[in-house]
Scaffold this motif. Structure first.
Motif, PDB file in Angstrom:
ATOM      1  N   GLU A  35      -2.466  -8.968 -13.759  1.00 57.33           N
ATOM      2  CA  GLU A  35      -3.840  -8.755 -13.354  1.00 57.33           C
ATOM      3  C   GLU A  35      -4.433  -7.562 -14.104  1.00 57.33           C
ATOM      4  N   SER A  89      -5.629  -8.806  -1.660  1.00 58.79           N
ATOM      5  CA  SER A  89      -6.885  -9.490  -1.950  1.00 58.79           C
ATOM      6  C   SER A  89      -6.688 -10.997  -2.060  1.00 58.79           C
ATOM      7  N   ASP A  90      -5.474 -11.439  -2.377  1.00 58.63           N
ATOM      8  CA  ASP A  90      -5.203 -12.873  -2.482  1.00 58.63           C
ATOM      9  C   ASP A  90      -5.030 -13.535  -1.120  1.00 58.63           C
ATOM     10  N   SER A 124      -0.797 -10.294  -3.499  1.00 60.50           N
ATOM     11  CA  SER A 124      -1.651  -9.135  -3.251  1.00 60.50           C
ATOM     12  C   SER A 124      -2.470  -9.314  -1.977  1.00 60.50           C
ATOM     13  N   SER A 142      -6.575  -5.407  -4.671  1.00 59.78           N
ATOM     14  CA  SER A 142      -5.825  -6.324  -5.534  1.00 59.78           C
ATOM     15  C   SER A 142      -4.501  -5.721  -5.987  1.00 59.78           C
ATOM     16  N   GLN A 143      -4.342  -4.397  -5.798  1.00 63.83           N
ATOM     17  CA  GLN A 143      -3.099  -3.737  -6.189  1.00 63.83           C
ATOM     18  C   GLN A 143      -2.225  -3.374  -4.997  1.00 63.83           C
TER      19      GLN A 143
END
Length: 511
Positions: A143, A434-435, A432, A417-418
């Motif tokens: 990413e 965010s996923d 993640s 996302s991290q």
């Protein structure tokens, strides 16, 4: 486990909830162009005797704003790691800008069999000194990751952000037995303009000495101690960036540089006991519990929520306990605590949620030593839900703190996302935040905070403050122009009471 889509943020009772909507303008940055990136050349930062095996092996333009670099790392005997550095001239004035940024975009390729790759960004200003934005390397993956250095960080290290003369990157990777990377590749690109963000403040510690639940049991006891550093109107405490108070964390000497020492925890089931006679464990005593009693009469079945005075086989005494408590309710989640959990989860699961951010201040520790570096790691633990084999533990390790010893606040921003699930036993392991989001019916939520700093030779404490702990969300295009100026904070809710008792992380809950 899809992210919640239409959750409305409610007022919740952890001190003051403020929403700072749309700062009226997008953040502005300086980022090297593709032409600048093609000027990168090998920089010899390794202290080994010659010959130096590290090398910049190739530069290839990708599209109109990126360059793929091919490189080889060598072992640095002084720093005890494999690395390579490259640098290019640039002319930049950061006046009025938020940061000097560079993006490591997809893909990042390491030779087969070697561990992951990491990187850090640096710039030089007039005078020639190197000013790094990342005191320890940030791990790279598939990413895109943007690394940034702010003008305040440059100033805090004695540099001049109005006269940037060059920039560069260091790439790290290699193995004790397999050696350094040879032919590894990373793609560097001009950073996109950051989005306009709206802040939802979760904690600002304005209710006297109330820790707002940040005195919950940590993973490692004794590594940190916490208190509220209190100020007054017109005289805010050092480190207070949202109001007059801030959370003070004292890191005590330990053998390890990394310690999980502070936690905030909410458990809606911590103090709720189901009623006696609730034999099907659904939170109430009703006809369904009679069915459980009847089906197990005379057996050694262990009735849930049995009268403590009964023992042995299921019998008439268990019937009497059920009949005497018929209609009793309990055992469900505490509605106040559950509302607080739901509010935080809604903020994190919002499809526009971008990051968790907070302001960190490290004063000069004199006469004690200042740490050479400080990284704050954050993790979120929650119920994984009935369809998940385990509970996720979303961890982000990229909270490098700048301005150590200056007494000036710097913002640590951790992208959602991290935050990666490193729990190991859940179906979302390696994914993640965010996923996949957080299970939106979780009955508990814990935020773990770790400090990572060099172990100081003098063995003394290091004190830091944290304030303005917030979730940042992207303001959709077209909405920012209608937002108030940044000084116009909107008071969304005032906290009525905080959950103060220690709460440990509970067993996995299912809906």
């Amino acid at each position: 486990m899809a992210k919640a889509k239409d959750l409305t943020l409610r007022a919740f009772v952890l001190g003051v909830l403020l929403i700072a909507v749309g700062a009226g303008r997008a953040q502005t940055i300086f980022s090297p162009s593709q032409t600048d990136l093609l000027g990168l050349a090998f920089a010899d930062f390794i202290d080994n005797p010659e010959p130096d095996m590290a090398a910049l092996q190739g530069l290839t333009a990708v599209g109109g704003d990126a360059v793929q670099v091919t490189f080889k790392t060598d072992f640095d005997i002084n720093d005890n790691l494999y690395r390579v550095a490259m640098e290019a001239p640039v002319t930049a004035d950061l006046t009025g800008l938020d940061a000097f940024s560079l993006t490591f975009s997809d893909p990042v390729v390491a030779p087969s069999g070697l561990p992951s790759m990491a990187a850090q960004l640096f710039v030089r200003s007039a005078g020639g000194a190197v000013f790094t934005g990342n005191g320890q390397a940030v791990s790279l993956g598939t990413e895109p990751i943007t690394l940034s250095i702010t003008p305040d960080q440059i100033i805090s290290l004695g540099g001049d952000p109005t006269d940037i003369t060059s920039f560069g990157v260091e790439l790290f990777g290699g193995d004790e037995f397999l050696g350094g990377y040879d032919g590894a590749m990373a793609t560097l690109s001009t950073s996109p303009e950051p989005p306009t963000l709206a802040d939802t403040v979760l904690f600002s510690w304005e209710n006297g000495g109330d820790l707002l639940g940040w005195d919950s049991t940590p993973i490692v006891a004794g590594a940190h101690s916490v208190a509220v550093r209190q100020g007054a109107v017109g005289s805010p405490a050092v480190g207070a960036t949202d109001g007059n108070n801030a959370l003070e964390i004292t890191r005590h000497p330990t053998a390890s540089s990394f310690e999980w020492g502070t936690a905030f925890s909410l458990d809606a089931f911590a103090n709720t006991a189901p009623p006696v006679g609730d034999y099907n464990n659904d939170g109430g005593v009703d006809a369904a519990d009679y069915t459980v009693w009847r089906d197990n009469l005379g057996s050694a079945f262990e009735l849930p929520n049995r009268d403590p005075g009964e023992s042995g086989e299921v019998g008439a005494g268990d019937y009497d306990a059920w009949a005497g408590n018929y209609g009793a309710v309990g055992g469900g989640p505490d509605p106040v605590v559950q509302a607080e959990i739901d509010t935080i989860v809604a903020a994190l699961n919002d499809p526009d949620a971008y990051s968790i951010a907070f302001d960190v201040t490290v004063e000069d520790q004199f006469p004690r030593s200042n740490p050479d570096y400080l990284i704050i790691h954050l993790a979120l633990a929650a119920d994984g839900g009935p369809e998940n084999a385990g509970d996720p533990f979303f961890q982000n390790d990229n909270g490098l703190v700048a301005g150590i010893g200056t007494g000036e606040p710097t913002t640590v921003e951790l992208l959602l996302s991290q935050f990666n699930d490193v729990g190991g036993d859940s179906d979302t392991n390696g994914m993640s935040l965010s996923d996949v989001g957080i299970y939106d019916q979780t009955g508990y939520l814990t935020i773990h905070l770790a400090t990572n700093m060099n172990v100081l030779a003098d063995g003394n404490d290091v004190t830091i403050t944290i304030d303005n702990f917030r979730v940042r969300s992207i303001v959709p295009e077209g909405a920012a122009s209608a937002a108030p100026e940044p000084s116009g904070f909107v008071l969304a809710a005032l906290g009525a009471a905080a959950i103060a008792s220690l709460r440990s992380r509970s067993a996995r809950r299912t809906a």
